[in-house]
Design a protein around this motif. Structure first.
Motif, mmCIF file in Angstrom:
data_model
loop_
_atom_site.group_PDB
_atom_site.id
_atom_site.type_symbol
_atom_site.label_atom_id
_atom_site.label_comp_id
_atom_site.label_asym_id
_atom_site.label_seq_id
_atom_site.Cartn_x
_atom_site.Cartn_y
_atom_site.Cartn_z
ATOM 1 N N GLU A 177 0.849 -1.183 0.000
ATOM 2 C CA GLU A 177 0.000 0.000 0.000
ATOM 3 C C GLU A 177 0.890 1.241 0.000
ATOM 4 O O GLU A 177 1.889 1.275 0.719
ATOM 5 C CB GLU A 177 -0.872 0.058 1.244
ATOM 6 N N ILE A 178 0.523 2.248 -0.770
ATOM 7 C CA ILE A 178 1.205 3.541 -0.724
ATOM 8 C C ILE A 178 0.424 4.390 0.274
ATOM 9 O O ILE A 178 -0.792 4.570 0.126
ATOM 10 C CB ILE A 178 1.214 4.225 -2.108
ATOM 11 N N VAL A 179 1.115 4.901 1.308
ATOM 12 C CA VAL A 179 0.449 5.633 2.385
ATOM 13 C C VAL A 179 1.288 6.828 2.826
ATOM 14 O O VAL A 179 2.496 6.865 2.618
ATOM 15 C CB VAL A 179 0.206 4.721 3.612
ATOM 16 N N THR A 219 8.027 12.504 -1.633
ATOM 17 C CA THR A 219 6.846 12.630 -2.483
ATOM 18 C C THR A 219 6.176 11.270 -2.696
ATOM 19 O O THR A 219 6.800 10.214 -2.546
ATOM 20 C CB THR A 219 7.211 13.200 -3.872
ATOM 21 N N HIS A 220 4.923 11.351 -3.095
ATOM 22 C CA HIS A 220 4.166 10.154 -3.435
ATOM 23 C C HIS A 220 4.843 9.420 -4.589
ATOM 24 O O HIS A 220 4.986 8.198 -4.566
ATOM 25 C CB HIS A 220 2.738 10.557 -3.809
ATOM 26 N N ASP A 221 5.265 10.165 -5.608
ATOM 27 C CA ASP A 221 5.888 9.540 -6.782
ATOM 28 C C ASP A 221 7.169 8.790 -6.428
ATOM 29 O O ASP A 221 7.451 7.743 -6.995
ATOM 30 C CB ASP A 221 6.184 10.589 -7.863
ATOM 31 N N GLN A 222 7.948 9.311 -5.481
ATOM 32 C CA GLN A 222 9.165 8.613 -5.061
ATOM 33 C C GLN A 222 8.832 7.303 -4.361
ATOM 34 O O GLN A 222 9.494 6.286 -4.582
ATOM 35 C CB GLN A 222 10.002 9.504 -4.134
ATOM 36 N N ALA A 223 7.800 7.307 -3.530
ATOM 37 C CA ALA A 223 7.392 6.071 -2.850
ATOM 38 C C ALA A 223 6.870 5.058 -3.857
ATOM 39 O O ALA A 223 7.173 3.862 -3.771
ATOM 40 C CB ALA A 223 6.321 6.380 -1.797
ATOM 41 N N VAL A 228 -1.641 -1.178 -3.919
ATOM 42 C CA VAL A 228 -2.892 -0.466 -3.683
ATOM 43 C C VAL A 228 -2.504 0.984 -3.430
ATOM 44 O O VAL A 228 -1.738 1.282 -2.519
ATOM 45 C CB VAL A 228 -3.648 -1.040 -2.464
ATOM 46 N N ASP A 229 -3.034 1.875 -4.266
ATOM 47 C CA ASP A 229 -2.671 3.286 -4.188
ATOM 48 C C ASP A 229 -3.931 4.105 -4.415
ATOM 49 O O ASP A 229 -4.411 4.214 -5.530
ATOM 50 C CB ASP A 229 -1.616 3.593 -5.250
ATOM 51 N N SER A 230 -4.469 4.676 -3.351
ATOM 52 C CA SER A 230 -5.704 5.431 -3.473
ATOM 53 C C SER A 230 -5.454 6.933 -3.559
ATOM 54 O O SER A 230 -6.380 7.729 -3.479
ATOM 55 C CB SER A 230 -6.634 5.123 -2.296
ATOM 56 N N PHE A 231 -4.205 7.327 -3.743
ATOM 57 C CA PHE A 231 -3.838 8.737 -3.848
ATOM 58 C C PHE A 231 -4.467 9.347 -5.092
ATOM 59 O O PHE A 231 -4.344 8.805 -6.185
ATOM 60 C CB PHE A 231 -2.320 8.873 -3.902
ATOM 61 N N GLU A 232 -5.133 10.503 -4.928
ATOM 62 C CA GLU A 232 -5.811 11.124 -6.055
ATOM 63 C C GLU A 232 -5.461 12.588 -6.222
ATOM 64 O O GLU A 232 -6.250 13.361 -6.739
ATOM 65 C CB GLU A 232 -7.323 10.985 -5.888
#
Length: 89
Positions: free
Chosen positions: A7-9, A29-33, A78-82
């Motif tokens: 999961e990306i959190v 950042t989200h993109d780095q994760a 699972v990545d719910s980042f929007e």
């Protein structure tokens, strides 16, 4: 076949990937994760020699298992980042 779900959190002031309650290092950042977890996923798909592996479970107990080098897990993110992260309180 084993299925692994990352999961990306948000974590520790940044972003991380998490597996079974265990977090990666924090990324700015989200993109780095997301890129980091994609690298981990790709590495898990590379076959290797059969070996005995040791790992620690959630309760701190150590286990040993035989791993067939060709037996690779199914991996999913699972990545719910929007969009932008909500502001910190």
């Amino acid at each position: 076949m084993v299925k692994i779900i990352y999961e990306i959190v948000q974590h520790d002031g940044g972003w991380a990937y998490r597996l079974g309650g265990v977090y990666s290092e924090a990324f700015a950042t989200h993109d780095q994760a997301l890129e980091a977890v994609r690298i981990v996923m790709a590495e898990q798909q590379v076959g290797d020699e059969s070996v005995t592996i040791s790992y620690q479970d959630e309760s701190g107990r150590w286990h040993e298992e035989y791993s067939d080098g060709g037996d690779r897990p199914e991996v999913e993110v699972v990545d719910s980042f929007e969009g932008e992260a909500p502001p910190s309180p």
